[in-house]
Motif scaffolding. Structure first.
Motif, PDB file in Angstrom:
ATOM      1  N   PRO A   1       0.685  -1.337  -0.127  1.00  0.00           N
ATOM      2  CA  PRO A   1       0.129  -0.032   0.023  1.00  0.00           C
ATOM      3  C   PRO A   1       0.781   1.268  -0.210  1.00  0.00           C
ATOM      4  N   PRO A   2       0.390   2.374  -0.145  1.00  0.00           N
ATOM      5  CA  PRO A   2       1.005   3.608  -0.363  1.00  0.00           C
ATOM      6  C   PRO A   2       1.451   4.335   0.861  1.00  0.00           C
ATOM      7  N   LEU A   3       2.493   4.069   1.338  1.00  0.00           N
ATOM      8  CA  LEU A   3       2.946   4.437   2.945  1.00  0.00           C
ATOM      9  C   LEU A   3       4.176   5.312   2.737  1.00  0.00           C
ATOM     10  N   VAL A   4       3.965   6.499   3.807  1.00  0.00           N
ATOM     11  CA  VAL A   4       5.380   7.229   3.927  1.00  0.00           C
ATOM     12  C   VAL A   4       5.275   7.455   5.555  1.00  0.00           C
ATOM     13  N   LEU A   5       6.755   7.710   5.861  1.00  0.00           N
ATOM     14  CA  LEU A   5       7.227   7.792   7.230  1.00  0.00           C
ATOM     15  C   LEU A   5       7.392   9.148   7.536  1.00  0.00           C
ATOM     16  N   VAL A   6       7.107   9.799   8.583  1.00  0.00           N
ATOM     17  CA  VAL A   6       7.892  10.733   9.254  1.00  0.00           C
ATOM     18  C   VAL A   6       8.344  10.619  10.588  1.00  0.00           C
ATOM     19  N   SER A   7       9.508  11.167  11.046  1.00  0.00           N
ATOM     20  CA  SER A   7       9.821  11.049  12.313  1.00  0.00           C
ATOM     21  C   SER A   7       9.950  12.283  13.161  1.00  0.00           C
ATOM     22  N   LEU A   8       9.394  12.160  14.434  1.00  0.00           N
ATOM     23  CA  LEU A   8       9.025  13.519  15.147  1.00  0.00           C
ATOM     24  C   LEU A   8       9.739  13.274  16.302  1.00  0.00           C
ATOM     25  N   ASP A   9      10.488  14.288  16.889  1.00  0.00           N
ATOM     26  CA  ASP A   9      10.933  14.381  18.106  1.00  0.00           C
ATOM     27  C   ASP A   9       9.840  14.404  19.127  1.00  0.00           C
ATOM     28  N   ARG A  10      10.049  13.498  20.016  1.00  0.00           N
ATOM     29  CA  ARG A  10       8.993  13.221  21.157  1.00  0.00           C
ATOM     30  C   ARG A  10       8.469  14.473  22.145  1.00  0.00           C
ATOM     31  N   ARG A  11       9.473  15.411  22.059  1.00  0.00           N
ATOM     32  CA  ARG A  11       9.106  16.768  23.012  1.00  0.00           C
ATOM     33  C   ARG A  11       8.208  17.710  22.261  1.00  0.00           C
ATOM     34  N   THR A  12       8.152  17.425  20.736  1.00  0.00           N
ATOM     35  CA  THR A  12       7.476  18.473  20.054  1.00  0.00           C
ATOM     36  C   THR A  12       5.889  18.497  20.200  1.00  0.00           C
TER      37      THR A  12
END
Length: 178
Positions: A45-56
């Motif tokens: 399936p069409p998937l993308v990933l974003v990585s976010l700092d837990r503190r945001t």
């Protein structure tokens, strides 16, 4: 020997990336954050990933919510800075579709995503989204390299991937190589 965070950050800064703003709706208000840790994961399936700092703030908002990936154009460095905590003087222009997450006006591309999975990534959370809708426009991307914004250089005259033996659609394959 432990790796110092600043040393790792400096090393990773040698990998040029595009610049995105990840946005979502929280109680009827759009929120966003500038992110360069974005990548494609799967075409089917069409998937993308974003990585976010837990503190945001956005990390706390994104859990279980639809989100947009807004790929910034080369002239949108002020938007990148705005969502990185350096507000600009003029208001941000949002597109609020009838269904789906808010997105920024005038971006190079956008992907509207439904939440797929979230994973522990140390001091970050890795959010996978299934792409429900997308749109692209003509132009060049905003590029981030070694702590600063850059312009994209001219394209090569050939497509190296298409010439590669590793290209999935390539007809030529090496046989018998161990």
């Amino acid at each position: 020997m432990p790796i110092e965070p600043r040393e790792l950050r400096n090393c990773l800064g040698h990998f040029a990336s595009g610049v995105t703003v990840i946005s979502c709706d929280v109680d009827g208000s759009p929120h966003g954050a500038t992110v360069n840790a974005f990548t494609a994961v799967s075409l089917d399936p069409p998937l993308v990933l974003v990585s976010l700092d837990r503190r945001t703030k956005l990390c706390s908002y994104l859990s279980g919510r639809a989100f947009s990936v807004n790929v910034l154009a080369d002239a949108q460095d002020d938007i990148a800075l705005h969502f990185a905590g350096k507000p600009r003087s003029r208001p941000v222009e949002w597109v609020r579709p009838a269904a789906g997450p808010p997105r920024l006006s005038g971006v190079l591309a956008h992907l509207a995503c439904s939440p797929w999975r979230a994973y522990d990534g140390g001091d970050h959370v890795l959010y996978l989204g299934e792409v429900d809708e997308l749109a692209v426009t003509e132009g060049d991307p905003l590029v981030f390299y070694r702590g600063g914004f850059r312009e994209l250089g001219p394209a090569f005259e050939f497509a190296p991937w298409l010439e590669s033996l590793d290209c999935p659609s390539s007809q030529s394959r090496l046989v018998g190589i161990a």
